[in-house]
Write a protein that holds these residues in place. Structure first.
Motif, PDB file in Angstrom:
ATOM      1  N   ALA A   1     -28.189 -38.212  65.845  1.00 38.07           N
ATOM      2  CA  ALA A   1     -29.175 -38.451  64.793  1.00 38.07           C
ATOM      3  C   ALA A   1     -30.457 -37.667  65.067  1.00 38.07           C
ATOM      4  CB  ALA A   1     -29.480 -39.943  64.683  1.00 38.07           C
ATOM      5  N   ALA A   2     -30.818 -37.564  66.351  1.00 35.83           N
ATOM      6  CA  ALA A   2     -32.018 -36.790  66.706  1.00 35.83           C
ATOM      7  C   ALA A   2     -31.813 -35.308  66.406  1.00 35.83           C
ATOM      8  CB  ALA A   2     -32.335 -36.991  68.185  1.00 35.83           C
ATOM      9  N   LEU A   3     -30.638 -34.796  66.765  1.00 31.91           N
ATOM     10  CA  LEU A   3     -30.371 -33.369  66.570  1.00 31.91           C
ATOM     11  C   LEU A   3     -30.182 -33.014  65.100  1.00 31.91           C
ATOM     12  CD1 LEU A   3     -27.913 -32.744  69.550  1.00 31.91           C
ATOM     13  CD2 LEU A   3     -30.255 -31.878  69.326  1.00 31.91           C
ATOM     14  N   MET A   4     -29.483 -33.875  64.367  1.00 33.07           N
ATOM     15  CA  MET A   4     -29.103 -33.533  62.995  1.00 33.07           C
ATOM     16  C   MET A   4     -30.100 -34.014  61.954  1.00 33.07           C
ATOM     17  SD  MET A   4     -25.058 -34.482  63.395  1.00 33.07           S
ATOM     18  CE  MET A   4     -24.698 -34.180  61.671  1.00 33.07           C
ATOM     19  N   LEU A   5     -30.747 -35.164  62.223  1.00 29.64           N
ATOM     20  CA  LEU A   5     -31.617 -35.768  61.221  1.00 29.64           C
ATOM     21  C   LEU A   5     -33.072 -35.820  61.654  1.00 29.64           C
ATOM     22  CD1 LEU A   5     -29.314 -38.796  60.283  1.00 29.64           C
ATOM     23  CD2 LEU A   5     -29.399 -36.543  59.191  1.00 29.64           C
ATOM     24  N   GLY A   6     -33.365 -35.351  62.879  1.00 38.07           N
ATOM     25  CA  GLY A   6     -34.746 -35.343  63.345  1.00 38.07           C
ATOM     26  C   GLY A   6     -35.267 -36.683  63.804  1.00 38.07           C
ATOM     27  N   GLU A   7     -34.376 -37.646  64.062  1.00 41.91           N
ATOM     28  CA  GLU A   7     -34.837 -38.939  64.575  1.00 41.91           C
ATOM     29  C   GLU A   7     -35.231 -38.783  66.049  1.00 41.91           C
ATOM     30  OE1 GLU A   7     -31.966 -41.959  63.736  1.00 41.91           O
ATOM     31  OE2 GLU A   7     -31.893 -41.485  61.595  1.00 41.91           O
ATOM     32  N   PRO A   8     -36.275 -39.497  66.514  1.00 39.79           N
ATOM     33  CA  PRO A   8     -36.819 -39.255  67.854  1.00 39.79           C
ATOM     34  C   PRO A   8     -35.872 -39.681  68.971  1.00 39.79           C
ATOM     35  CG  PRO A   8     -37.869 -41.156  66.852  1.00 39.79           C
ATOM     36  CD  PRO A   8     -37.034 -40.530  65.786  1.00 39.79           C
ATOM     37  N   VAL A   9     -35.920 -38.954  70.098  1.00 44.52           N
ATOM     38  CA  VAL A   9     -35.136 -39.295  71.289  1.00 44.52           C
ATOM     39  C   VAL A   9     -36.009 -39.028  72.508  1.00 44.52           C
ATOM     40  CG1 VAL A   9     -34.097 -36.987  71.448  1.00 44.52           C
ATOM     41  CG2 VAL A   9     -32.954 -38.920  72.515  1.00 44.52           C
TER      42      VAL A   9
ATOM     43  N   LEU B   1     -25.080 -48.563  55.822  1.00 47.14           N
ATOM     44  CA  LEU B   1     -25.804 -47.299  55.889  1.00 47.14           C
ATOM     45  C   LEU B   1     -26.855 -47.168  54.789  1.00 47.14           C
ATOM     46  CD1 LEU B   1     -23.018 -44.789  56.924  1.00 47.14           C
ATOM     47  CD2 LEU B   1     -25.263 -44.966  57.989  1.00 47.14           C
ATOM     48  N   LEU B   2     -26.774 -48.029  53.783  1.00 48.44           N
ATOM     49  CA  LEU B   2     -27.788 -48.021  52.739  1.00 48.44           C
ATOM     50  C   LEU B   2     -29.057 -48.740  53.184  1.00 48.44           C
ATOM     51  CD1 LEU B   2     -25.518 -48.876  49.664  1.00 48.44           C
ATOM     52  CD2 LEU B   2     -26.149 -46.614  50.553  1.00 48.44           C
ATOM     53  N   TYR B   3     -28.966 -49.534  54.263  1.00 44.95           N
ATOM     54  CA  TYR B   3     -30.097 -50.342  54.727  1.00 44.95           C
ATOM     55  C   TYR B   3     -30.663 -49.881  56.067  1.00 44.95           C
ATOM     56  CZ  TYR B   3     -28.426 -53.658  51.202  1.00 44.95           C
ATOM     57  OH  TYR B   3     -28.030 -54.247  50.032  1.00 44.95           O
ATOM     58  N   LEU B   4     -29.860 -49.172  56.867  1.00 45.75           N
ATOM     59  CA  LEU B   4     -30.251 -48.829  58.233  1.00 45.75           C
ATOM     60  C   LEU B   4     -30.214 -47.324  58.444  1.00 45.75           C
ATOM     61  CD1 LEU B   4     -28.096 -51.502  60.135  1.00 45.75           C
ATOM     62  CD2 LEU B   4     -30.529 -51.665  59.580  1.00 45.75           C
ATOM     63  N   THR B   5     -30.992 -46.857  59.420  1.00 45.54           N
ATOM     64  CA  THR B   5     -30.912 -45.456  59.819  1.00 45.54           C
ATOM     65  C   THR B   5     -29.631 -45.226  60.623  1.00 45.54           C
ATOM     66  OG1 THR B   5     -32.019 -45.751  61.944  1.00 45.54           O
ATOM     67  CG2 THR B   5     -33.436 -45.388  60.009  1.00 45.54           C
ATOM     68  N   ALA B   6     -29.299 -43.960  60.854  1.00 46.78           N
ATOM     69  CA  ALA B   6     -28.113 -43.642  61.641  1.00 46.78           C
ATOM     70  C   ALA B   6     -28.226 -44.211  63.053  1.00 46.78           C
ATOM     71  CB  ALA B   6     -27.915 -42.122  61.692  1.00 46.78           C
ATOM     72  N   ALA B   7     -29.424 -44.113  63.654  1.00 44.00           N
ATOM     73  CA  ALA B   7     -29.621 -44.630  65.006  1.00 44.00           C
ATOM     74  C   ALA B   7     -29.481 -46.152  65.036  1.00 44.00           C
ATOM     75  CB  ALA B   7     -30.985 -44.208  65.542  1.00 44.00           C
ATOM     76  N   GLU B   8     -30.037 -46.825  64.046  1.00 47.86           N
ATOM     77  CA  GLU B   8     -29.942 -48.288  63.995  1.00 47.86           C
ATOM     78  C   GLU B   8     -28.494 -48.745  63.844  1.00 47.86           C
ATOM     79  OE1 GLU B   8     -34.355 -49.192  62.022  1.00 47.86           O
ATOM     80  OE2 GLU B   8     -32.593 -48.887  60.748  1.00 47.86           O
ATOM     81  N   ILE B   9     -27.747 -48.050  62.988  1.00 48.80           N
ATOM     82  CA  ILE B   9     -26.321 -48.372  62.813  1.00 48.80           C
ATOM     83  C   ILE B   9     -25.591 -48.228  64.139  1.00 48.80           C
ATOM     84  CG2 ILE B   9     -24.181 -47.426  61.891  1.00 48.80           C
ATOM     85  CD1 ILE B   9     -25.197 -48.904  59.743  1.00 48.80           C
ATOM     86  N   ALA B  10     -25.827 -47.120  64.829  1.00 45.88           N
ATOM     87  CA  ALA B  10     -25.146 -46.870  66.104  1.00 45.88           C
ATOM     88  C   ALA B  10     -25.479 -47.947  67.129  1.00 45.88           C
ATOM     89  CB  ALA B  10     -25.536 -45.487  66.643  1.00 45.88           C
TER      90      ALA B  10
END
Length: 295
Positions: A261-269, A90-99
């Motif tokens: 991640a989109a809802l909580m962190l604003g990552e695009p969907v 999680l220190l290297y990847l976004t939440a979406a990338e991890i998932a």
């Protein structure tokens, strides 16, 4: 009453939802609490919750002598090898990338299930696997770039974590621990998380007084859902479904993770995420219908 297969699918859906929410919630926690301190705190609060649940259920908590030789390996594969690498990733990847990268786990489980459990690689199960992987590729297609050098450590850590977790699931399916359900998770969690507080004490100095209400709510969610409840649901699903089919069921997690991640962190969907949802949903239905075929 639900059939074992229907109950297994219901448990998988709950597990996928809870585990899919892990990554964006952990990002919120890590913004306020250093990673190993956060993981240690949530893990051992979950252990207290599991201990209380075991007592309420009247479960015999102390493992029989015959279980002790196998318990450390189960704890290592099912907990340590997931908690520690994913925390660092999680220190290297976004939440979406991890998932997205976490969705490789069913590939390992399907192959290991065929190798170690002689679970048949039926056409239906292979189709489910291809659909699930297609959903993952659809999510990757939504990324602006392929994993670069800065992301590589995170990707490697996730590949290691998913392989070892899949191995743990297959070995647990082949030879379950002779323990009541809640007690089995309690001991695996207690032993498997021991490296986390040691790393936290050695490397971190959290400012607990600065943690906000949002941070504590995120900690509470991690304790109640992904760690305690979802581990219980996962192993309950494994008792009702083939290991490969159960693992395929977790393919819904990356879609939930990306949406959260989109809802909580604003990552695009967008449309690609919806296509991934449709493909992984179809994979789960096919995997459930594939049943427990053996070679």
């Amino acid at each position: 009453a639900m059939s074992p297969r229907a109950a297994g699918v219901a448990l998988l859906l709950f597990t996928s939802f809870g585990w899919g929410s892990t990554w964006p919630v952990l990002k919120l926690v890590f913004a306020e609490i250093p990673p190993f301190s956060a993981r240690a705190l949530t893990a051992y609060l979950a252990c207290l919750l599991l201990l209380a649940a075991a007592r309420l259920r009247g479960e015999a908590l102390w493992p029989p002598r015959a279980v002790w030789p196998r318990l450390p390996l189960a704890a290592f594969l099912n907990v340590t090898c997931w908690m520690a690498p994913t925390t660092l990733a999680l220190l290297y990847l976004t939440a979406a990338e991890i998932a997205i990268v976490a969705a490789i786990m069913p590939v390992w489980a399907t192959l290991l299930g065929a190798l170690l459990l002689r679970e048949a690689l039926t056409p239906a199960r292979l189709l489910a696997l291809l659909l699930g992987l297609g959903g993952v590729l659809a999510l990757f297609a939504g990324e602006a770039r392929a994993p670069g050098a800065g992301q590589l450590p995170g990707v490697l850590l996730m590949l290691c974590a998913t392989f070892l977790f899949a191995l743990g699931a297959v070995l647990m399916k082949r030879a379950p621990l002779a323990l009541p359900p809640v007690a089995a998770i309690f001991w695996q969690m207690s032993l498997g998380c021991l490296p986390l507080p040691l790393a936290a004490l050695a490397l971190e100095a959290p400012a607990w007084q600065e943690v906000t209400r949002t941070g504590w709510l995120a900690v509470l969610w991690m304790v109640m859902v992904p760690i305690s409840s979802c581990y219980l649901a996962w192993f309950a699903a494994l008792r009702r479904l083939p290991a490969s089919a159960a693992a395929l069921g977790t393919l819904l997690s990356p879609v939930i993770g990306v949406a959260a991640a989109a809802l909580m962190l604003g990552e695009p969907v967008g449309g690609r995420e919806l296509a991934a949802l449709a493909m992984t949903g179809a994979a789960i239905l096919i995997a459930a219908r594939a049943g427990g075929g053996r070679a």
